[in-house]
Structure formats: structure tokens, C-alpha cells
Design a protein around this motif. Structure first.
Motif, PDB file in Angstrom:
ATOM      1  N   VAL A 103       0.843  -1.201   0.000  1.00 43.27           N
ATOM      2  CA  VAL A 103       0.000   0.000   0.000  1.00 43.27           C
ATOM      3  C   VAL A 103       0.878   1.251   0.000  1.00 43.27           C
ATOM      4  O   VAL A 103       0.602   2.212  -0.729  1.00 43.27           O
ATOM      5  N   GLU A 104       1.943   1.244   0.791  1.00 41.47           N
ATOM      6  CA  GLU A 104       2.864   2.390   0.791  1.00 41.47           C
ATOM      7  C   GLU A 104       3.427   2.646  -0.609  1.00 41.47           C
ATOM      8  O   GLU A 104       3.550   3.797  -1.028  1.00 41.47           O
ATOM      9  N   GLY A 105       3.730   1.577  -1.336  1.00 39.52           N
ATOM     10  CA  GLY A 105       4.221   1.722  -2.702  1.00 39.52           C
ATOM     11  C   GLY A 105       3.191   2.384  -3.604  1.00 39.52           C
ATOM     12  O   GLY A 105       3.527   3.248  -4.418  1.00 39.52           O
ATOM     13  N   ASP A 125      -2.177   0.714  11.117  1.00 33.46           N
ATOM     14  CA  ASP A 125      -1.112   0.089  10.339  1.00 33.46           C
ATOM     15  C   ASP A 125      -0.560   1.059   9.303  1.00 33.46           C
ATOM     16  O   ASP A 125       0.635   1.068   9.026  1.00 33.46           O
ATOM     17  N   LEU A 126      -1.427   1.881   8.702  1.00 29.35           N
ATOM     18  CA  LEU A 126      -0.992   2.899   7.749  1.00 29.35           C
ATOM     19  C   LEU A 126      -1.960   4.071   7.837  1.00 29.35           C
ATOM     20  O   LEU A 126      -3.174   3.877   7.885  1.00 29.35           O
ATOM     21  N   VAL A 180      -7.103   5.616   6.469  1.00 31.36           N
ATOM     22  CA  VAL A 180      -6.449   4.647   7.349  1.00 31.36           C
ATOM     23  C   VAL A 180      -6.546   3.267   6.697  1.00 31.36           C
ATOM     24  O   VAL A 180      -7.575   2.913   6.127  1.00 31.36           O
ATOM     25  N   VAL A 181      -5.459   2.503   6.821  1.00 35.62           N
ATOM     26  CA  VAL A 181      -5.435   1.110   6.365  1.00 35.62           C
ATOM     27  C   VAL A 181      -5.101   0.244   7.567  1.00 35.62           C
ATOM     28  O   VAL A 181      -4.161   0.537   8.310  1.00 35.62           O
ATOM     29  N   GLU A 182      -5.894  -0.796   7.760  1.00 36.90           N
ATOM     30  CA  GLU A 182      -5.613  -1.780   8.814  1.00 36.90           C
ATOM     31  C   GLU A 182      -5.546  -3.159   8.184  1.00 36.90           C
ATOM     32  O   GLU A 182      -6.288  -3.464   7.241  1.00 36.90           O
TER      33      GLU A 182
END
Length: 179
Positions: free
Chosen positions: A42-44, A73-74, A96-98
Motif C-alpha cells: 500500500v505504501e508503494g 497500520d498505515l 487509514v489502512v488496517e
């Protein structure tokens, strides 16, 4: 000072663990490889969308007035987000990502849905390695989200942030895990 900020200030969180406070209990969970790899993917995608790294982080404290703080998480924050020591306010959070650490995780599927919706976080994405499914929630309201999309791993997920930035996430590389 909250329990979470006190733990962070004292360096009381062991490496590789995520610590959160829920209902007065301190919950310390080791991060699974699946969580780590999914967050990296996801960061990518977020980086590919041109969002500066200073606006994206994982396991950093987000404060919620009158409620338990969280360390998603993000997290993606807005352009003008104000850092407060080692935390940010929920009002600055765009998405937000979990990644659940266990099947049917009540924290991710119930409590966080209610809290993130109540505080107006535009997008809440759950990437579930057990279900092999991404749940994307939008249109926050007082007790959750008005729009919920379920996307099987292997398909792309797109979201347009309040800043106009568009993030397209390829889920075909998301790792899976048996329950």
C-alpha cells in the motif's frame, strides 16, 4: 498525557510489536509478515500516487479526543497536518489502512469502523489476509460508514482523497493467511 503517549515517550514498545489501548486494556500484538508486506504494498501505491512520505506512516499515534488513541497500520494525513511530538490528531487523517492480525478481528471490524466514521476519516480500508478481501469504507457518519465496498484480492482498489490525490492499489500481491 495518555497511556499510549507515555509508552511511546518512555520507549516502552518492543520492536516488532504494535501496542494499543482499548477499554482500559493495553493490547500488544506482534506484527505478522502478512501485515508488513501488505502495508509495504500500500505504501508503494501511495508513493506512486505522488503523496510525500511525510504524509504517510505506520504505527504512529493518532489522537482521538475523549477516546482511546490508535496507531493504525498505515495512515495518510493532509497537507497541513500538525505534528504534536510523536503523534497527529485524527482531524488531520484522510485515510487509514488496517490489516487484521486475527480472523474476524473485532477491533478492526467493529470498534475502528465506529471510531473512524465518528471522527470523519474519509476512507477506512481493511486488507484482510484471512478473507482475501479488501473492505473499503467511505462516507463517514456518526456510527460508521455509509458506503462499503468489498473487493477480492487480485482486483484493484481506487480512492480519491479530499486533496484530489488518487491512489490506485493493486491487491494481486497482497499475501494471504490461513485462519
Amino acid at each position: 498525557m495518555t497511556v499510549m503517549s507515555d509508552l511511546i515517550e518512555r520507549g516502552g514498545i518492543p520492536e516488532g510489536y504494535k501496542v494499543e489501548v482499548f477499554d482500559g486494556r493495553v493490547i500488544m500484538t506482534p506484527q505478522s509478515p502478512e501485515q508488513h508486506w501488505t502495508v509495504r504494498d500500500v505504501e508503494g501505491a501511495v508513493a506512486a500516487a505522488g503523496i510525500a512520505r511525510e504524509r504517510v506512516f505506520g504505527d504512529v499515534l493518532v489522537t482521538f479526543p475523549g477516546e482511546n488513541d490508535a496507531a493504525p497500520d498505515l495512515t495518510i494525513i493532509g497537507f497541513d497536518a500538525e505534528r504534536r511530538k510523536n503523534s497527529y490528531s485524527c482531524i488531520d487523517v484522510l485515510a487509514v489502512v488496517e490489516v487484521p492480525s486475527e480472523p474476524e478481528d473485532e477491533k478492526d471490524y467493529v470498534r475502528n469502523v465506529q471510531k473512524y466514521g465518528r471522527y470523519g476519516i474519509d476512507f477506512y480500508l481493511i486488507a484482510d489476509p484471512f478473507k482475501k478481501l479488501v473492505t473499503l469504507m467511505s462516507e463517514p457518519y456518526a456510527s460508521g460508514y455509509g458506503r462499503i465496498l468489498e473487493i477480492p484480492y487480485g482486483e484493484s482498489v481506487s480512492l480519491t482523497l479530499a486533496t484530489g490525490e488518487r491512489v490506485k492499489i493493486d491487491t494481486s500481491t497482497f499475501p494471504t493467511r490461513d485462519a
